[in-house]
Design a protein around this motif. Structure first.
Motif, PDB file in Angstrom:
ATOM      1  N   GLU A  81       6.004   6.827  13.474  1.00 22.73           N
ATOM      2  CA  GLU A  81       7.128   7.697  13.130  1.00 22.73           C
ATOM      3  C   GLU A  81       8.457   7.054  13.492  1.00 22.73           C
ATOM      4  O   GLU A  81       9.457   7.221  12.789  1.00 22.73           O
ATOM      5  N   ALA A  82       8.478   6.287  14.588  1.00 21.84           N
ATOM      6  CA  ALA A  82       9.701   5.580  14.971  1.00 21.84           C
ATOM      7  C   ALA A  82      10.089   4.519  13.935  1.00 21.84           C
ATOM      8  O   ALA A  82      11.266   4.169  13.808  1.00 21.84           O
ATOM      9  N   LEU A  83       9.092   4.028  13.201  1.00 21.00           N
ATOM     10  CA  LEU A  83       9.348   3.069  12.119  1.00 21.00           C
ATOM     11  C   LEU A  83       9.767   3.755  10.829  1.00 21.00           C
ATOM     12  O   LEU A  83      10.070   3.076   9.834  1.00 21.00           O
ATOM     13  N   GLY A  84       9.770   5.088  10.822  1.00 21.28           N
ATOM     14  CA  GLY A  84      10.088   5.837   9.621  1.00 21.28           C
ATOM     15  C   GLY A  84       8.878   6.185   8.785  1.00 21.28           C
ATOM     16  O   GLY A  84       9.012   6.689   7.669  1.00 21.28           O
ATOM     17  N   GLY A  85       7.675   5.944   9.326  1.00 18.67           N
ATOM     18  CA  GLY A  85       6.457   6.225   8.585  1.00 18.67           C
ATOM     19  C   GLY A  85       5.895   7.600   8.871  1.00 18.67           C
ATOM     20  O   GLY A  85       6.441   8.367   9.668  1.00 18.67           O
ATOM     21  N   ARG A 122       3.791  -0.061   8.035  1.00 16.32           N
ATOM     22  CA  ARG A 122       4.908  -0.925   7.635  1.00 16.32           C
ATOM     23  C   ARG A 122       4.873  -1.253   6.149  1.00 16.32           C
ATOM     24  O   ARG A 122       5.905  -1.537   5.544  1.00 16.32           O
ATOM     25  N   GLU A 123       3.665  -1.236   5.579  1.00 16.97           N
ATOM     26  CA  GLU A 123       3.533  -1.530   4.145  1.00 16.97           C
ATOM     27  C   GLU A 123       3.529  -0.270   3.291  1.00 16.97           C
ATOM     28  O   GLU A 123       3.153  -0.301   2.124  1.00 16.97           O
ATOM     29  N   GLY A 124       3.922   0.863   3.877  1.00 17.48           N
ATOM     30  CA  GLY A 124       4.165   2.068   3.089  1.00 17.48           C
ATOM     31  C   GLY A 124       3.061   3.089   3.066  1.00 17.48           C
ATOM     32  O   GLY A 124       3.179   4.105   2.363  1.00 17.48           O
ATOM     33  N   ALA A 125       1.987   2.892   3.824  1.00 17.83           N
ATOM     34  CA  ALA A 125       0.878   3.850   3.811  1.00 17.83           C
ATOM     35  C   ALA A 125       1.142   5.002   4.781  1.00 17.83           C
ATOM     36  O   ALA A 125       1.908   4.890   5.734  1.00 17.83           O
ATOM     37  N   VAL A 140       0.837  -1.203   0.000  1.00 19.47           N
ATOM     38  CA  VAL A 140       0.000   0.000   0.000  1.00 19.47           C
ATOM     39  C   VAL A 140       0.875   1.258   0.000  1.00 19.47           C
ATOM     40  O   VAL A 140       0.461   2.304   0.521  1.00 19.47           O
ATOM     41  N   GLU A 141       2.045   1.170  -0.588  1.00 17.54           N
ATOM     42  CA  GLU A 141       2.969   2.295  -0.573  1.00 17.54           C
ATOM     43  C   GLU A 141       2.331   3.538  -1.190  1.00 17.54           C
ATOM     44  O   GLU A 141       1.754   3.488  -2.283  1.00 17.54           O
ATOM     45  N   GLY A 142       2.401   4.656  -0.464  1.00 16.45           N
ATOM     46  CA  GLY A 142       1.880   5.932  -0.946  1.00 16.45           C
ATOM     47  C   GLY A 142       0.401   6.135  -0.734  1.00 16.45           C
ATOM     48  O   GLY A 142      -0.112   7.233  -0.956  1.00 16.45           O
ATOM     49  N   ARG A 143      -0.312   5.120  -0.276  1.00 16.56           N
ATOM     50  CA  ARG A 143      -1.745   5.267  -0.060  1.00 16.56           C
ATOM     51  C   ARG A 143      -2.004   5.939   1.291  1.00 16.56           C
ATOM     52  O   ARG A 143      -1.219   5.796   2.236  1.00 16.56           O
TER      53      ARG A 143
END
Length: 297
Positions: free
Chosen positions: A59-63, A27-30, A3-6
């Motif tokens: 945010e700690a995961l980089g999201g 984790r899957e990019g959303a 789901v990257e960018g969603r």
């Protein structure tokens, strides 16, 4: 990164299954709008802490994530929730309706306020965010920007089969299943799919009712995180051909629930007399499978 960018809204995402969904999407990019009013198990009180804590985890995961504490069953609150996604991330692709609470009673003891509160948060709390999100997606479709949008609602085994002591909750969750199939039929023209899950997992809501203790070792079948992979997949572009369905999910098991269907029938071709119908009903029951038992019966 399916789901990257969603951009995803998850309601009731401060704890339990909703928190697991929010983290799984991240984790899957959303990019995630973490909605939670921060209420107690019975719906009382409020706090911005749970939603903000999940944002910090993402945010700690980089999201990327933003907290929202609006009441999803409040019409203006649901509107602000959708606006929060648009203002922060510029779009909305997925709505996961998950928020809810319990006020369990046997029906003979159930008060009007306990009925109204549970129906409001579960059923209206699904409808209101979905209605405002759908208005945005309809406008996008009319402007030539056809969305690949997804709604994932949260029903329950109690809504599909019933649960003793949970008449208000069962009615609300059954309503959500019905609302899902109607929304799927209506929103298809805008490029929106609508599905529901009926999960079983260890949360604040289920621990008082069921024995869902975590095992000392091995696979934790009741971990909330087991439910989220299906929800993430349903929120992806890959699920475009799946709509109007209800999935039961727990542990490593996924099944497709079978809803009400037209069953065996007897047609006289004329109006029945009341005295004739005893034999007719007996034949129908004999020719039909027995219903699934109500939980707790």
């Amino acid at each position: 990164m399916i789901v990257e960018g969603r951009v995803v809204i998850v309601t009731g995402a401060g704890r339990g299954i909703g928190r697991a969904h929010a983290l799984a999407f991240a984790r899957e990019g959303a990019q995630v709008v973490v909605n939670d009013i921060g209420a107690a198990l019975d719906g009382s009180g409020s706090s911005g802490g749970p939603a903000q804590e999940v944002v910090e985890e993402i945010e700690a995961l980089g999201g990327k994530a933003v907290a929202n504490t609006d009441d999803v069953a409040d019409w203006q609150g649901a509107s602000r929730l959708v606006a929060a996604a648009l203002e922060r991330f510029g779009r909305l692709d997925v709505l996961v309706n998950n928020a809810g609470f319990l006020r369990d009673r046997m029906l003979v003891n159930l008060g009007e306020d306990e009925w109204d509160a549970v129906i409001r948060v579960h059923l209206k709390g699904h409808f209101a965010p979905m209605r405002h999100a759908a208005a945005y997606w309809r406008a996008e479709a009319k402007a030539g920007r056809a969305p690949e949008a997804r709604v994932i609602n949260t029903s329950s085994g109690a809504g599909l089969l019933g649960s003793v002591g949970q008449g208000n909750y069962s009615a609300a969750k059954a309503g959500i299943a019905g609302l899902t199939v109607v929304a799927a039929a209506e929103f298809a023209r805008y490029g929106v799919t609508v599905n529901a899950i009926a999960p079983a997992a260890r949360t604040r809501m289920t621990e008082p009712t069921f024995d869902m203790a975590a095992p000392e070792s091995g696979f934790d079948a009741m971990a909330p995180e087991n439910v989220s992979p299906l929800v993430v997949w349903l929120g992806s572009a890959e699920s475009a051909q799946v709509t109007g369905r209800v999935f039961e999910v727990d542990g490593g098991r996924v099944s497709l629930a079978q809803g009400w269907r037209h069953g065996v029938s007897v047609d006289k071709g004329a109006r029945w007399e009341p005295s004739e119908l005893g034999n007719v009903v007996s034949r129908l029951l004999a020719d039909s499978p027995p219903p699934e038992p109500v939980y707790g019966a």
